[in-house]
Design a protein around this motif. Structure first.
Motif, PDB file in Angstrom:
ATOM      1  N   VAL A 102       8.593  -4.105 -30.059  1.00 28.05           N
ATOM      2  CA  VAL A 102       8.639  -5.014 -28.921  1.00 28.05           C
ATOM      3  C   VAL A 102       9.784  -6.008 -29.086  1.00 28.05           C
ATOM      4  N   GLY A 103      10.497  -6.246 -28.000  1.00 32.90           N
ATOM      5  CA  GLY A 103      11.492  -7.313 -28.001  1.00 32.90           C
ATOM      6  C   GLY A 103      12.919  -6.842 -28.070  1.00 32.90           C
ATOM      7  N   CYS A 104      13.800  -7.815 -28.211  1.00 36.54           N
ATOM      8  CA  CYS A 104      15.238  -7.560 -28.220  1.00 36.54           C
ATOM      9  C   CYS A 104      15.671  -6.759 -29.445  1.00 36.54           C
ATOM     10  N   GLY A 105      16.816  -6.080 -29.301  1.00 43.12           N
ATOM     11  CA  GLY A 105      17.378  -5.304 -30.391  1.00 43.12           C
ATOM     12  C   GLY A 105      18.115  -6.169 -31.389  1.00 43.12           C
ATOM     13  N   VAL A 106      18.824  -5.504 -32.302  1.00 40.48           N
ATOM     14  CA  VAL A 106      19.510  -6.198 -33.398  1.00 40.48           C
ATOM     15  C   VAL A 106      20.551  -7.178 -32.863  1.00 40.48           C
ATOM     16  N   LEU A 107      21.416  -6.700 -31.976  1.00 39.44           N
ATOM     17  CA  LEU A 107      22.507  -7.544 -31.481  1.00 39.44           C
ATOM     18  C   LEU A 107      21.982  -8.752 -30.717  1.00 39.44           C
ATOM     19  N   ALA A 108      21.109  -8.507 -29.740  1.00 36.47           N
ATOM     20  CA  ALA A 108      20.601  -9.608 -28.919  1.00 36.47           C
ATOM     21  C   ALA A 108      19.803 -10.595 -29.753  1.00 36.47           C
ATOM     22  N   SER A 109      19.026 -10.096 -30.707  1.00 38.05           N
ATOM     23  CA  SER A 109      18.236 -10.984 -31.561  1.00 38.05           C
ATOM     24  C   SER A 109      19.144 -11.874 -32.395  1.00 38.05           C
ATOM     25  N   ALA A 110      20.185 -11.281 -32.973  1.00 39.80           N
ATOM     26  CA  ALA A 110      21.103 -12.058 -33.809  1.00 39.80           C
ATOM     27  C   ALA A 110      21.860 -13.092 -32.977  1.00 39.80           C
ATOM     28  N   CYS A 111      22.350 -12.679 -31.827  1.00 39.94           N
ATOM     29  CA  CYS A 111      23.106 -13.608 -30.967  1.00 39.94           C
ATOM     30  C   CYS A 111      22.199 -14.684 -30.382  1.00 39.94           C
ATOM     31  N   GLY A 112      20.963 -14.307 -30.043  1.00 37.98           N
ATOM     32  CA  GLY A 112      20.032 -15.276 -29.495  1.00 37.98           C
ATOM     33  C   GLY A 112      19.543 -16.273 -30.521  1.00 37.98           C
ATOM     34  N   MET A 113      19.611 -15.898 -31.807  1.00 38.70           N
ATOM     35  CA  MET A 113      19.162 -16.807 -32.866  1.00 38.70           C
ATOM     36  C   MET A 113      20.217 -17.834 -33.200  1.00 38.70           C
ATOM     37  N   ASP A 114      21.475 -17.417 -33.185  1.00 37.33           N
ATOM     38  CA  ASP A 114      22.574 -18.321 -33.547  1.00 37.33           C
ATOM     39  C   ASP A 114      23.025 -19.086 -32.301  1.00 37.33           C
ATOM     40  N   LYS A 115      22.674 -20.358 -32.232  1.00 38.87           N
ATOM     41  CA  LYS A 115      22.936 -21.137 -31.020  1.00 38.87           C
ATOM     42  C   LYS A 115      24.424 -21.246 -30.694  1.00 38.87           C
ATOM     43  N   SER A 116      25.273 -21.267 -31.701  1.00 38.25           N
ATOM     44  CA  SER A 116      26.709 -21.371 -31.470  1.00 38.25           C
ATOM     45  C   SER A 116      27.250 -20.082 -30.846  1.00 38.25           C
ATOM     46  N   THR A 117      26.886 -18.939 -31.411  1.00 34.98           N
ATOM     47  CA  THR A 117      27.307 -17.653 -30.855  1.00 34.98           C
ATOM     48  C   THR A 117      26.724 -17.444 -29.461  1.00 34.98           C
ATOM     49  N   MET A 118      25.469 -17.807 -29.301  1.00 33.38           N
ATOM     50  CA  MET A 118      24.798 -17.696 -28.010  1.00 33.38           C
ATOM     51  C   MET A 118      25.553 -18.454 -26.920  1.00 33.38           C
ATOM     52  N   LYS A 119      25.929 -19.693 -27.205  1.00 35.29           N
ATOM     53  CA  LYS A 119      26.624 -20.508 -26.213  1.00 35.29           C
ATOM     54  C   LYS A 119      28.004 -19.936 -25.897  1.00 35.29           C
ATOM     55  N   ALA A 120      28.649 -19.345 -26.893  1.00 36.23           N
ATOM     56  CA  ALA A 120      29.944 -18.710 -26.647  1.00 36.23           C
ATOM     57  C   ALA A 120      29.789 -17.542 -25.669  1.00 36.23           C
ATOM     58  N   LEU A 121      28.721 -16.775 -25.811  1.00 37.57           N
ATOM     59  CA  LEU A 121      28.465 -15.661 -24.897  1.00 37.57           C
ATOM     60  C   LEU A 121      28.109 -16.172 -23.495  1.00 37.57           C
ATOM     61  N   PHE A 122      27.364 -17.254 -23.426  1.00 38.85           N
ATOM     62  CA  PHE A 122      27.052 -17.843 -22.119  1.00 38.85           C
ATOM     63  C   PHE A 122      28.331 -18.289 -21.412  1.00 38.85           C
ATOM     64  N   ARG A 123      29.196 -18.934 -22.175  1.00 36.75           N
ATOM     65  CA  ARG A 123      30.464 -19.413 -21.611  1.00 36.75           C
ATOM     66  C   ARG A 123      31.304 -18.239 -21.114  1.00 36.75           C
ATOM     67  N   GLU A 124      31.333 -17.151 -21.896  1.00 35.07           N
ATOM     68  CA  GLU A 124      32.080 -15.955 -21.503  1.00 35.07           C
ATOM     69  C   GLU A 124      31.515 -15.348 -20.215  1.00 35.07           C
ATOM     70  N   ALA A 125      30.196 -15.483 -20.025  1.00 40.58           N
ATOM     71  CA  ALA A 125      29.550 -14.946 -18.823  1.00 40.58           C
ATOM     72  C   ALA A 125      29.676 -15.879 -17.625  1.00 40.58           C
ATOM     73  N   GLY A 126      30.333 -17.019 -17.823  1.00 36.11           N
ATOM     74  CA  GLY A 126      30.539 -17.951 -16.730  1.00 36.11           C
ATOM     75  C   GLY A 126      29.364 -18.867 -16.462  1.00 36.11           C
ATOM     76  N   LEU A 127      28.449 -18.972 -17.406  1.00 40.05           N
ATOM     77  CA  LEU A 127      27.284 -19.838 -17.239  1.00 40.05           C
ATOM     78  C   LEU A 127      27.616 -21.262 -17.694  1.00 40.05           C
ATOM     79  N   PRO A 128      27.201 -22.262 -16.958  1.00 41.62           N
ATOM     80  CA  PRO A 128      27.484 -23.646 -17.343  1.00 41.62           C
ATOM     81  C   PRO A 128      26.630 -24.073 -18.536  1.00 41.62           C
ATOM     82  N   ILE A 129      27.246 -24.738 -19.507  1.00 43.43           N
ATOM     83  CA  ILE A 129      26.543 -25.203 -20.707  1.00 43.43           C
ATOM     84  C   ILE A 129      26.981 -26.632 -21.014  1.00 43.43           C
ATOM     85  N   CYS A 130      26.234 -27.307 -21.871  1.00 44.19           N
ATOM     86  CA  CYS A 130      26.604 -28.669 -22.264  1.00 44.19           C
ATOM     87  C   CYS A 130      27.696 -28.623 -23.330  1.00 44.19           C
ATOM     88  N   LYS A 131      28.311 -29.766 -23.592  1.00 44.40           N
ATOM     89  CA  LYS A 131      29.312 -29.858 -24.656  1.00 44.40           C
ATOM     90  C   LYS A 131      28.621 -29.736 -26.011  1.00 44.40           C
TER      91      LYS A 131
END
Length: 377
Positions: A130-159
């Protein structure tokens, strides 16, 4: 025949206790007419416990119910592939018969469970989980990497800014100066790879910043610092694989206005100082925007199964920001994920049934991938 589900919980993480509570909620809500359960705990030192010792972590009535039908002795325990390498089998030595598992439900929060590590084990063993795979789990756990992916997807994030514990230990004055220049006070300091508000502090000056970093550094080698905003915190639950769905949003209402943020105690100690409301008291237009952005965040990390996406709704300009995604959100009786689906018309029992179906569906889709290459084609 019932589907046999291995419920893995606990773990070597600062969120160990929350994982135990989440697992108990899953056990209490899952449809026992369709599923037989095998409890598998991981203690705080990383030892995998056999079903007998695992069940001892639950109330007596739950323990007796879980162990009904599981025969054998209390011995050493591990998880290994079966002889045909077609799935995972739980073993407890020669005195205990092997227990075949059809699907794994890793109710693990934080490091060594929600970060892609145990997902890699399940991939190698070729068993649905059940749940996300290896890549999504790793990226979702690391807040810095996660925010970089959000920014790449054009999603607004805080500083935000991040740095390593080793960098802090070698030159804390430089780090303090950089945070003050790039973010300014107040700011929030967090371990980059943890959740449930563990190790999170609000810093209003350099003294508090140093104290906050020291606390966060106890839990992770990477620290993330975010600007503190005057805002509301909105959440949205996501369920699905290639065609995910978003729940109605929810919001924690904090009654004690002196509280600057919802910390671990406020979330889970039952202080009565907060209430989770579904749907969140926002406009229909904003509700749909939250749901759309939740799905975009889920797809940005290549999510599957489930997730909870957290948002900031700024008080000064009404701007909606994506804060973070949790790939194995809390499933306790105090958690937002099951409450948001219940508020959207789906019982927790139905959601759990869907999650297991999604796990089997994802495994079958992955099995279509070729693992050999014929150079003649």
């Amino acid at each position: 025949m019932k589907t046999r589900v291995g419920i893995i919980f606990g773990g070597r993480s600062g969120e160990h206790e929350i994982s135990v509570r989440s697992a108990l909620s899953v056990i209490n809500a899952i449809d026992r007419r369709k599923y037989s359960l095998v409890p598998i705990a991981i203690d705080k030192e990383g030892h995998w416990l056999n079903p007998f010792r695992s069940a001892e972590l639950f109330p007596d009535d739950v323990r007796v119910d879980l162990l009904n039908g599981i025969q054998g002795a209390d011995g050493a325990f591990g998880l290994l592939p079966d002889r045909g390498f077609n799935g995972m089998t739980s073993l407890a030595g020669a005195e205990m018969p092997s227990i075949g598992l059809d699907v794994i439900f890793p109710v693990l929060h934080g490091t060594y469970g929600e970060d892609g590590t145990v997902q890699g084990l399940f991939e190698l063993a070729d068993i649905p989980y059940v749940g996300c795979g290896v890549l999504a789990s790793a990226c979702g756990m690391d807040k810095s990497t996660m925010k970089a992916l959000f920014r790449e997807a054009g999603l607004p994030i805080c500083k935000y800014a991040s740095f390593l514990r080793s960098e802090w230990e070698s030159d804390p004055d430089r780090i303090v100066g950089e945070m003050e220049r790039s973010l300014g006070y107040p700011m929030f300091v967090k371990p980059a790879n943890l959740g449930s508000s563990v190790g999170v502090s609000r810093a209003g000056d350099s003294v508090e910043l140093r104290r906050a970093v020291a606390l966060a550094a106890e839990y992770d080698r990477k620290i993330i610092v975010e600007e503190a905003l005057t805002m509301r915190e909105i959440e949205c639950a996501v369920l699905g694989n290639e065609y995910p769905q978003a729940s109605l949003p929810g919001e924690y209402i904090i009654r004690d206005k002196a509280k600057s943020f919802l910390d671990y105690t406020e979330k889970y100690a039952g202080t009565g100082n907060n209430e989770f409301i579904v749907p969140a008291p926002i406009s229909e237009e904003l509700t749909e925007k939250v749901r759309e952005m939740a799905l975009a965040a889920f797809k940005a990390i290549d999510g599957s199964g489930l997730a909870r996406v957290d948002f900031f709704l700024r008080s000064d300009n009404g701007m909606l920001l994506v804060n973070e995604i949790n790939t194995m959100p809390g499933l306790t009786d105090a958690s937002g994920f099951p409450k948001m689906w219940e508020g959207s018309g789906r019982s927790f029992t139905d959601v759990l049934d869907t999650l297991i179906s999604l796990a089997i569906e994802k495994h079958a889709d992955r099995a279509r991938n070729k693992t050999t290459f014929n150079s003649n084609h």
